[in-house]
Scaffold this active site. Sequence first.
Site, PDB file in Angstrom:
ATOM      1  N   HIS A   1      -6.010  52.785  32.874  1.00 10.97           N
ATOM      2  CA  HIS A   1      -4.552  52.718  32.923  1.00 10.97           C
ATOM      3  C   HIS A   1      -4.140  51.446  33.674  1.00 10.97           C
ATOM      4  O   HIS A   1      -4.789  51.049  34.644  1.00 10.97           O
ATOM      5  CB  HIS A   1      -3.954  53.948  33.610  1.00 10.97           C
ATOM      6  CG  HIS A   1      -2.465  53.966  33.473  1.00 10.97           C
ATOM      7  ND1 HIS A   1      -1.647  53.293  34.341  1.00 10.97           N
ATOM      8  CD2 HIS A   1      -1.658  54.521  32.548  1.00 10.97           C
ATOM      9  CE1 HIS A   1      -0.390  53.443  33.955  1.00 10.97           C
ATOM     10  NE2 HIS A   1      -0.369  54.184  32.867  1.00 10.97           N
TER      11      HIS A   1
ATOM     12  N   GLU B   1      -1.128  50.475  25.270  1.00 10.05           N
ATOM     13  CA  GLU B   1      -0.068  50.554  26.272  1.00 10.05           C
ATOM     14  C   GLU B   1       0.215  49.155  26.807  1.00 10.05           C
ATOM     15  O   GLU B   1      -0.413  48.735  27.787  1.00 10.05           O
ATOM     16  CB  GLU B   1      -0.504  51.460  27.437  1.00 10.05           C
ATOM     17  CG  GLU B   1      -0.804  52.890  27.042  1.00 10.05           C
ATOM     18  CD  GLU B   1      -0.418  53.859  28.147  1.00 10.05           C
ATOM     19  OE1 GLU B   1       0.042  54.949  27.817  1.00 10.05           O
ATOM     20  OE2 GLU B   1      -0.537  53.510  29.338  1.00 10.05           O
TER      21      GLU B   1
END
Length: 260
Positions: free
Chosen positions: A97, A169
């Site tokens: 992430h 992302e």
Amino acid sequence: MRRLVAGTGWKMNNGIADSIRYAGELKARIAAFDTSAIDIYVLPPFTSLAAAAQAFAGSPVAVGGQNMHWEDSGSWTGEISASMLVEAGCRYVELAHSERLQHFGETYEQVRCKVDKAMNAGLIPIICLGESALEKAEGRTDQVLADQLRISTGGQPDERVPEIILAYEPRWAIDATEAASPDYIGERHRALRAVLRKHRGADIAGRTRIIYGGSVTPENGRAFLDIKDVDGLFVGRAAWKPEGFARIVELVTDVSKRKI
Ligand code: PGA
């Protein structure tokens, strides 16, 4: 055919009591939907994992960790291993992430080791891939994404790649006011699938799921799901309340009927 995915990362939110409350409410809200054709996950913080896994047991919602270490055990203060996640009831683990990369200095070489360990432990890795605002401005996006994909999945044989969930992302769209545009997302997902096709072949590329995350909401989510190469949504803030995630699950359920 690729099963669509509805996922949310809670980040540093929801202790044990709130996680149990969230689970109860989400289960009630999605009980009426036919979710059999999609995969649903929530990623609570470590201390809430076991309670959340128990609270979601028997429901279509699986639980996952937000990170893990690449070793099984040892002198790694503050870290959590794949087997610990499994023991806590996890089915998934999120890796790479942008907040891990940005604030904690993680690298895709480390992520590759984590992917290997997660796969061996029977966890489904959700690997985040994304370019920074600077990389985007410099026109390096697709090269950056291809490198991240190549490095992080490099330890896996072709046949295991479709078990992994890739999450596109863009870093500049996470925790932002606006998501990337559907056109931009479509181009990136197409490019990522082309990289998979080139290195892993058409069959693997056709079976590997690539989901989108970054300022997704129940309002903008449908436009992303309508894109051919987008196989689901990975949601942060808009799913931190069960009603928000229930709307995302409903959307993904709905679109899955058309996409299959
Ligand atoms: P956001 O987070 O939906 O709040 O932008 C997305 C993510 O971090 O995956």
